[in-house]
Design a protein around this motif. Structure first.
Motif, PDB file in Angstrom:
ATOM      1  N   ILE A  33     -15.594  21.839 -12.612  1.00  0.00           N
ATOM      2  CA  ILE A  33     -14.768  21.545 -11.428  1.00  0.00           C
ATOM      3  C   ILE A  33     -15.338  20.341 -10.679  1.00  0.00           C
ATOM      4  CG2 ILE A  33     -13.833  22.466  -9.267  1.00  0.00           C
ATOM      5  CD1 ILE A  33     -14.071  25.271 -10.476  1.00  0.00           C
ATOM      6  N   ALA A  34     -16.666  20.310 -10.505  1.00  0.00           N
ATOM      7  CA  ALA A  34     -17.302  19.180  -9.794  1.00  0.00           C
ATOM      8  C   ALA A  34     -17.045  17.872 -10.533  1.00  0.00           C
ATOM      9  CB  ALA A  34     -18.803  19.427  -9.654  1.00  0.00           C
ATOM     10  N   ARG A  35     -17.034  17.931 -11.855  1.00  0.00           N
ATOM     11  CA  ARG A  35     -16.788  16.737 -12.681  1.00  0.00           C
ATOM     12  C   ARG A  35     -15.426  16.120 -12.370  1.00  0.00           C
ATOM     13  NH1 ARG A  35     -15.216  18.661 -17.828  1.00  0.00           N
ATOM     14  NH2 ARG A  35     -13.150  17.892 -17.251  1.00  0.00           N
ATOM     15  N   LYS A  36     -14.463  16.958 -12.013  1.00  0.00           N
ATOM     16  CA  LYS A  36     -13.115  16.443 -11.711  1.00  0.00           C
ATOM     17  C   LYS A  36     -13.083  15.672 -10.392  1.00  0.00           C
ATOM     18  CE  LYS A  36     -10.828  20.181 -14.237  1.00  0.00           C
ATOM     19  NZ  LYS A  36     -10.107  21.455 -14.114  1.00  0.00           N
ATOM     20  N   GLY A  37     -14.134  15.853  -9.576  1.00  0.00           N
ATOM     21  CA  GLY A  37     -14.231  15.087  -8.333  1.00  0.00           C
ATOM     22  C   GLY A  37     -14.954  13.771  -8.572  1.00  0.00           C
ATOM     23  N   ASP A  90     -15.571  21.438 -22.893  1.00  0.00           N
ATOM     24  CA  ASP A  90     -16.967  21.417 -23.358  1.00  0.00           C
ATOM     25  C   ASP A  90     -17.756  20.252 -22.760  1.00  0.00           C
ATOM     26  OD1 ASP A  90     -15.566  19.478 -24.744  1.00  0.00           O
ATOM     27  OD2 ASP A  90     -16.591  19.809 -26.647  1.00  0.00           O
ATOM     28  N   SER A  91     -17.170  19.561 -21.773  1.00  0.00           N
ATOM     29  CA  SER A  91     -17.890  18.489 -21.078  1.00  0.00           C
ATOM     30  C   SER A  91     -18.497  19.082 -19.814  1.00  0.00           C
ATOM     31  CB  SER A  91     -16.927  17.339 -20.739  1.00  0.00           C
ATOM     32  OG  SER A  91     -17.650  16.269 -20.155  1.00  0.00           O
ATOM     33  N   ILE A  92     -19.694  19.654 -19.983  1.00  0.00           N
ATOM     34  CA  ILE A  92     -20.314  20.421 -18.899  1.00  0.00           C
ATOM     35  C   ILE A  92     -21.744  19.950 -18.652  1.00  0.00           C
ATOM     36  CG2 ILE A  92     -18.930  22.503 -19.315  1.00  0.00           C
ATOM     37  CD1 ILE A  92     -21.380  23.659 -20.823  1.00  0.00           C
ATOM     38  N   ALA A  93     -22.264  20.339 -17.497  1.00  0.00           N
ATOM     39  CA  ALA A  93     -23.666  20.058 -17.187  1.00  0.00           C
ATOM     40  C   ALA A  93     -24.505  21.277 -17.538  1.00  0.00           C
ATOM     41  CB  ALA A  93     -23.817  19.718 -15.709  1.00  0.00           C
ATOM     42  N   ARG A 125      -8.077  16.628  -4.296  1.00  0.00           N
ATOM     43  CA  ARG A 125      -7.039  17.632  -4.589  1.00  0.00           C
ATOM     44  C   ARG A 125      -7.365  18.378  -5.876  1.00  0.00           C
ATOM     45  NH1 ARG A 125      -4.679  18.493  -0.197  1.00  0.00           N
ATOM     46  NH2 ARG A 125      -4.619  20.465  -1.258  1.00  0.00           N
ATOM     47  N   ASN A 126      -7.867  17.656  -6.887  1.00  0.00           N
ATOM     48  CA  ASN A 126      -8.242  18.298  -8.154  1.00  0.00           C
ATOM     49  C   ASN A 126      -9.249  19.415  -7.923  1.00  0.00           C
ATOM     50  OD1 ASN A 126      -6.629  16.684  -9.682  1.00  0.00           O
ATOM     51  ND2 ASN A 126      -8.252  15.344 -10.426  1.00  0.00           N
ATOM     52  N   CYS A 127     -10.269  19.126  -7.106  1.00  0.00           N
ATOM     53  CA  CYS A 127     -11.302  20.125  -6.839  1.00  0.00           C
ATOM     54  C   CYS A 127     -10.729  21.321  -6.076  1.00  0.00           C
ATOM     55  CB  CYS A 127     -12.452  19.509  -6.045  1.00  0.00           C
ATOM     56  SG  CYS A 127     -13.396  18.303  -6.997  1.00  0.00           S
ATOM     57  N   LEU A 128      -9.939  21.028  -5.031  1.00  0.00           N
ATOM     58  CA  LEU A 128      -9.353  22.118  -4.244  1.00  0.00           C
ATOM     59  C   LEU A 128      -8.436  22.971  -5.112  1.00  0.00           C
ATOM     60  CD1 LEU A 128      -8.449  20.338  -0.847  1.00  0.00           C
ATOM     61  CD2 LEU A 128     -10.414  21.759  -1.353  1.00  0.00           C
ATOM     62  N   ASN A 129      -7.598  22.309  -5.912  1.00  0.00           N
ATOM     63  CA  ASN A 129      -6.645  23.049  -6.750  1.00  0.00           C
ATOM     64  C   ASN A 129      -7.358  23.890  -7.803  1.00  0.00           C
ATOM     65  OD1 ASN A 129      -4.637  21.881  -5.271  1.00  0.00           O
ATOM     66  ND2 ASN A 129      -4.122  20.303  -6.783  1.00  0.00           N
TER      67      ASN A 129
END
Length: 398
Positions: free
Chosen positions: A156-160, A185-188, A96-100
């Motif tokens: 967004i992917a991180r939230k999955g 700032d927590s990114i790839a 849901r996090n990713c979809l939202n």
């Protein structure tokens, strides 16, 4: 014709600005990534923010990939999601996090349309082969292309799934832990592209394809609550190791890389043991593989191979192209596995040296051996690769 190099898939052009167009259905694929410096432990469970930075290599999609088709249609009654042909519960908070997150970035009417999504892994799900990484990276990338969303997809992917943010890019990828409470700032970030070190090879020794007893999510939570070693690792060890590993990759210094990768795998599993109650991801076969590679390197007088293990018993071995045939001959001799490929036989002198070190043959210990190289980030596939039919339901593949 079909590009056999990609297992029958034909990759479309990689990202260009002209791709940001609305379309009703999009199919993409993404590869798994293998952590060289491990992510283990979150400072924020909900936002999936790690206690330490990590660095991984994305593997090519010939061997291990997730393929996802997403479509929207005003006719769809509800969001639906199928994984490997089975319908999944879409109430899972991470899905849901990713979809939202994607939907909140859309301004047009399609924002309210329902989605049908079908996803297939060509390897066992949840067996410690990084299926959640390729799965969520592929999902987010596909939805972003479907809706023309142009923003930092790794967030967004991180939230999955934490490690999924690293599969948004190819090559060598750093996940910066970040310091801000909101995780922005927590990114790839891609450290070096997939073309940087083409001689690097990866052997995956599948010890077990069954789901692990302790999921990464619950394991990490217990570690954060109970392990003093984790705090020391995150604050004192990993920052130095990240710099050393980047130097090794920059200089293409395999021996330096090998030592860091093996030490970091060992420490990750030491942290699992320091968790209370302890977590055992390695099994007796995993330990025998570590022993074999250690002895092989010692006899060789240099690091010809490096082992690493994620949260599961499967071994991932790194080597250079020039040393691959010999490494394969060693693995195949001591852990015989069925293969259609012609194997180089182990040299009598090497066998004699390893035997005198106490190495023994273990039949049926491996279920499979997979060979991979450094690979690209997610790809858009041609429509004929769609996993959904015209009505938005999974196509039954033979």
């Amino acid at each position: 014709g079909i590009n056999a190099e990609y297992g029958g898939f034909r990759p479309a052009r990689l990202l260009t600005s002209s791709i940001y167009k609305m379309s009703k259905a999009v199919t993409c694929s993404a590869g798994i990534n293998m952590a060289l410096i491990k992510y283990w432990g979150k400072r924020d469970e909900e936002l999936i923010l790690p206690v330490n930075s990590s660095l991984s290599v994305t593997l090519d999609q010939k061997t291990l990939r997730t393929t996802t088709t997403a479509s929207y249609d005003p006719e769809y009654k509800e969001d639906r999601f199928w994984l490997n042909g089975k319908e999944q519960d879409l109430s899972h908070p991470r899905l849901r996090n990713c979809l939202n997150s994607i939907r909140s970035s859309i301004s047009g009417p399609e924002k309210n349309y329902k989605l049908h999504i079908s996803s297939i892994n060509n390897f066992p799900t949840a067996a410690g082969l990084a299926s959640s990484a390729s799965g969520f990276a592929c999902l987010v990338f596909t939805l972003a292309r479907l809706f023309g969303v142009d923003k930092e997809l790794s967030v967004i992917a991180r939230k999955g799934s934490g490690s999924a943010c690293r599969s948004i890019y190819g090559g060598f990828v750093e996940w910066e832990k970040g310091d801000l409470p909101d995780g922005s700032d927590s990114i790839a970030v891609q450290f070096r592209s997939e073309d940087w070190w083409p001689e690097l090879r990866v052997l995956i020794l599948v010890v077990s394809a069954k789901e692990k007893d302790v999921s990464s999510t619950s394991g990490m939570e217990t570690t954060v609550q109970t392990s003093d070693l984790l705090k020391y690792r995150a604050s004192q060890i990993v920052p130095k190791r990240m710099l050393q590993l980047k130097e090794a990759i920059q200089e293409k210094d395999f021996e330096k890389l090998a030592e860091i990768v093996m030490k970091d795998s060992n420490q990750f599993h030491a942290v699992c043991l320091d968790t209370f109650p302890p977590i055992f991801y390695l099994n007796s076969t995993s330990q025998l593989i570590i022993q074999l590679i250690t002895r092989y390197n010692r006899i060789s007088g240099r690091f010809k191979a490096a082992y690493t293990f994620d949260a599961g018993p499967n071994a991932v071995l790194f080597t250079l192209d020039k040393d691959l045939p010999e490494l394969m001959s060693v693995v195949h001799h001591y852990f015989p596995f069925n293969t259609t490929q012609t194997q180089q036989k182990i040299s009598p002198s090497l066998k004699s040296d390893l035997d005198s070190e106490g190495c023994l043959v273990f039949e049926n210990a491996l279920q499979d051996v997979l060979l991979a190289s450094v690979g690209s980030g997610p790809m858009i596939l041609d429509p004929e690769n769609s996993l959904l039919d015209r009505d938005g339901f999974p196509i039954k593949k033979l």
